[in-house]
Design an enzyme around this catalytic site. Structure first.
Site, PDB file in Angstrom:
ATOM      1  N   GLY A 265     -35.606  37.248  48.218  1.00  0.00           N
ATOM      2  CA  GLY A 265     -35.421  35.617  48.645  1.00  0.00           C
ATOM      3  C   GLY A 265     -34.771  35.072  47.401  1.00  0.00           C
ATOM      4  O   GLY A 265     -34.145  35.760  46.706  1.00  0.00           O
ATOM      5  N   SER A 266     -34.686  33.792  47.420  1.00  0.00           N
ATOM      6  CA  SER A 266     -34.191  32.905  46.377  1.00  0.00           C
ATOM      7  C   SER A 266     -34.770  33.038  45.012  1.00  0.00           C
ATOM      8  O   SER A 266     -36.217  33.529  45.015  1.00  0.00           O
ATOM      9  CB  SER A 266     -34.136  31.423  46.893  1.00  0.00           C
ATOM     10  OG  SER A 266     -35.619  30.977  47.094  1.00  0.00           O
TER      11      SER A 266
ATOM     12  N   CYS B  36     -26.969  38.787  49.548  1.00  0.00           N
ATOM     13  CA  CYS B  36     -27.072  38.664  48.228  1.00  0.00           C
ATOM     14  C   CYS B  36     -26.493  39.290  47.180  1.00  0.00           C
ATOM     15  O   CYS B  36     -25.986  38.869  46.201  1.00  0.00           O
ATOM     16  CB  CYS B  36     -28.685  39.390  47.941  1.00  0.00           C
ATOM     17  SG  CYS B  36     -28.896  41.204  48.499  1.00  0.00           S
TER      18      CYS B  36
ATOM     19  N   GLU C 274     -36.657  40.913  44.578  1.00  0.00           N
ATOM     20  CA  GLU C 274     -35.330  41.026  44.760  1.00  0.00           C
ATOM     21  C   GLU C 274     -34.887  39.702  44.978  1.00  0.00           C
ATOM     22  O   GLU C 274     -34.812  39.365  46.172  1.00  0.00           O
ATOM     23  CB  GLU C 274     -35.379  42.188  45.991  1.00  0.00           C
ATOM     24  CG  GLU C 274     -35.748  43.398  45.963  1.00  0.00           C
ATOM     25  CD  GLU C 274     -34.853  44.200  45.174  1.00  0.00           C
ATOM     26  OE1 GLU C 274     -33.535  43.941  44.998  1.00  0.00           O
ATOM     27  OE2 GLU C 274     -35.296  45.344  44.813  1.00  0.00           O
TER      28      GLU C 274
ATOM     29  N   GLY D 173     -38.775  33.455  44.070  1.00  0.00           N
ATOM     30  CA  GLY D 173     -39.347  34.609  42.970  1.00  0.00           C
ATOM     31  C   GLY D 173     -40.119  33.996  42.011  1.00  0.00           C
ATOM     32  O   GLY D 173     -41.170  34.746  41.710  1.00  0.00           O
TER      33      GLY D 173
END
Ligand code: NAD
Length: 512
Positions: free
Chosen positions: A242-243, A298, A264, A247
């Site tokens: 995610g963003s 992404c 990730e 994270g």
């Protein structure tokens, strides 16, 4: 967009579904979460969210299931994943359509996402017979040393909306062959894709007489479910996609209990276009990289660093190519770009464009919100090409929308400096026919990203490689190569088959 009631029926989905289960569904006490299609703003259905009680049940069943699953030999675990892959093959068209319906990807990309699950299942099957450990020569006489890999435990997998099922499979199928059970918290924006996937995989597990809790699903509020998962000591590994802001939070919480995490996170992917490049090839690759999944990957190309000499010709060719991109219903064959995920994403795009102008940048193409017909859903935009400087603050941010920043350079060193000066480090590429330049780009002084390509775009990774990025992208790796090791615990073993107890490093300890 087709008859989606029929699609739900074909995937054994009702208009209202529970959001948690371990192999069968739990009665969920939480509120109804609506899944809204970005294609036309219609509600696809509702999902009853899980709360604390369901959370406890899911985790305890996954902990118990781990004790059984780890005893299944790894190649047999691989065979279960093979069967899951085959079930995905059988359901590819339907599940691909549901993904398109729920997140607005064009149909070929929805189907491609299911293909990615099939590919990683094939990879995991092979890997299940290759969980190799090394042997070492001991410095002590008549001693043998080796390392082996054991299952880790129940793994928590948190996924983003833009690859609503594939990212789960990258984690889950490797975790499964490693002997782990998996608890999945999908994006609340795409709950039906997750539920349909669970229904397909649970059938396979049931047919094989396996216990519940090997693959579980948890849909619920961040405060109830997400926070509980990342803080839970029973879950040794959290894989979170995610963003960057998510994270930063997740990594802190997992580290606070000395758990492991695979992060990730966001990318801000750049490509360098050198004067020696084949311009037509570069433009075709960049258009897919910038507009595939409507700029919501992404790995989407967000920055193009173009040599001054070819800048004008490049911009003209790029605009011509953008003009040929049809925007609309993701199910129409001619459509290359569907909607953004929701109105919030459209607003973020408009905010970013305002910031760009305030910082001195210029829009050279598109950027508008579209209206009329299907566009009245308010989620369709014209992709945007902008002129910018490498050091604008907005250029250093990931805006999850089809905005492409063009930056001019003079020397390859300058291009690489511009390329590397953003905080994220996921994917990168150079377009060049000059071998010296491509080697500089791939060297340790070149691209600082987890993925570096020559003469192809930044997105569309193959599952055989390790996928992930550096810096604020989080450092995690998923999918192929030797990534399976992250999902296992390493044990170093020494066996003494002599009649002595020799010590290492010359230490003497003679008790007579
Ligand atoms: P997001 O960060 O809003 O949400 C991602 C997931 O994290 C969701 O399931 C969300 O519910 C969960 N989450 C958020 N806060 C949490 C918390 N406190 N505890 C537990 N879970 C929490 O991201 P998004 O909008 O769904 O996806 C877009 C972002 O994901 C972009 O930044 C994109 O670059 C990134 N992404 C990265 C990769 C990669 O492999 N690097 C792949 C896909 C998407």
């Amino acid at each position: 967009m087709g008859d989606y009631e029929k699609l739900l029926e074909n995937l054994n989905l009702s208009r209202e579904e529970p959001g948690a289960g371990t192999g069968s569904w739990l009665k969920c006490g939480g509120k109804l979460l609506h899944s809204v299609s970005p294609i036309n703003g219609e509600v696809i259905g509702g999902v009853y969210t899980a709360e604390g009680e369901e959370y406890e049940r899911i985790v305890s069943v996954a902990v118990d299931a781990f004790k059984e699953w780890r005893n299944v030999p790894a190649p047999k675990r691989g065979d279960i994943v093979r069967q899951i892959g085959n079930a995905m093959r059988a359901n590819k068209e339907k599940l691909g359509s549901l993904i398109s319906l729920e997140v607005g990807k064009i149909k070929t990309e929805g189907d491609g996402e299911v293909q990615e699950m099939i590919d990683i299942a094939d990879f995991a099957l092979g890997q299940s017979r290759m969980l190799y450990g090394k042997t070492m020569h001991s410095e002590r006489k008549k001693h043998r040393m080796y390392e082996q890999w054991h299952p880790l435990g129940p793994i928590g997998v948190i996924t983003a909306f833009n690859f609503p099922v594939a990212v789960w499979s990258w984690n889950a199928f490797i975790a499964l062959i490693a002997g782990n059970t998996v608890i999945w918290k999908p994006s609340s924006v795409a709950p039906f894709s997750a539920i349909a996937t669970m229904k397909i995989v649970w059938k396979v597990l049931k047919e094989n007489g396996l216990p519940e809790g090997i693959l579980s699903l948890l849909i619920g509020k961040r405060v109830d479910i997400g926070e509980a998962l990342i803080k839970d000591d029973r879950i040794p590994l959290i894989s979170a996609t995610g963003s960057v802001s998510m994270g930063l939070h997740v990594s802190k919480e997992v580290a606070a209990r000395l758990g492991r995490s695979i992060l990730e996170l966001g990318g801000n992917n750049g490509v360098i276009v050198s004067p020696s490049t084949d311009l037509d090839l570069a433009v075709r690759a960049i258009v897919f990289g910038a507009l595939g999944t409507a700029g919501q990957r992404c790995t989407t190309i967000r920055r193009v660093i173009v040599h001054k000499e070819i800048y004008k010709a490049f911009v003209e060719a790029l605009i011509q190519a953008y003009n040929r991109v049809q925007i609309g219903d993701p199910f129409a064959n001619s459509t290359l770009m569907g909607p953004l995920i929701n109105h919030g994403a459209v607003t973020s795009m408009q905010t970013a464009l305002k910031k760009l102008k305030d910082q001195g940048g210029r829009i050279v193409y598109g950027g508008e919100v579209l209206s009329g017909g299907i566009y009245n859903a308010g989620t369709y935009v014209k992709p945007c090409i902008c002129e910018a400087k490498a050091d604008y603050p907005i250029v250093h941010e990931e805006t999850f929308a089809p905005i492409l920043y063009l930056i001019q350079y003079r020397t390859i060193d300058e291009a690489i400096r511009y390329h590397n000066e953003v905080p994220q480090g996921l994917s990168s590429a150079i377009f060049t026919n000059d071998i010296r330049e491509s080697e500089i780009f791939l060297s340790h002084t070149g691209s600082d990203c987890g993925i570096a390509n020559v003469n192809l775009g930044t997105s569309g990774a193959e599952i055989g490689g390790a996928f992930g990025g550096e810096k604020k992208t989080g450092g995690g790796r998923e999918a192929g190569s030797d990534v399976w090791k992250t999902y296992m615990r390493r044990q170093t073993c020494t066996i003494n088959w002599s009649n002595d107890i020799p010590l290492v490093q010359g230490v003497q300890f003679d008790i007579g």
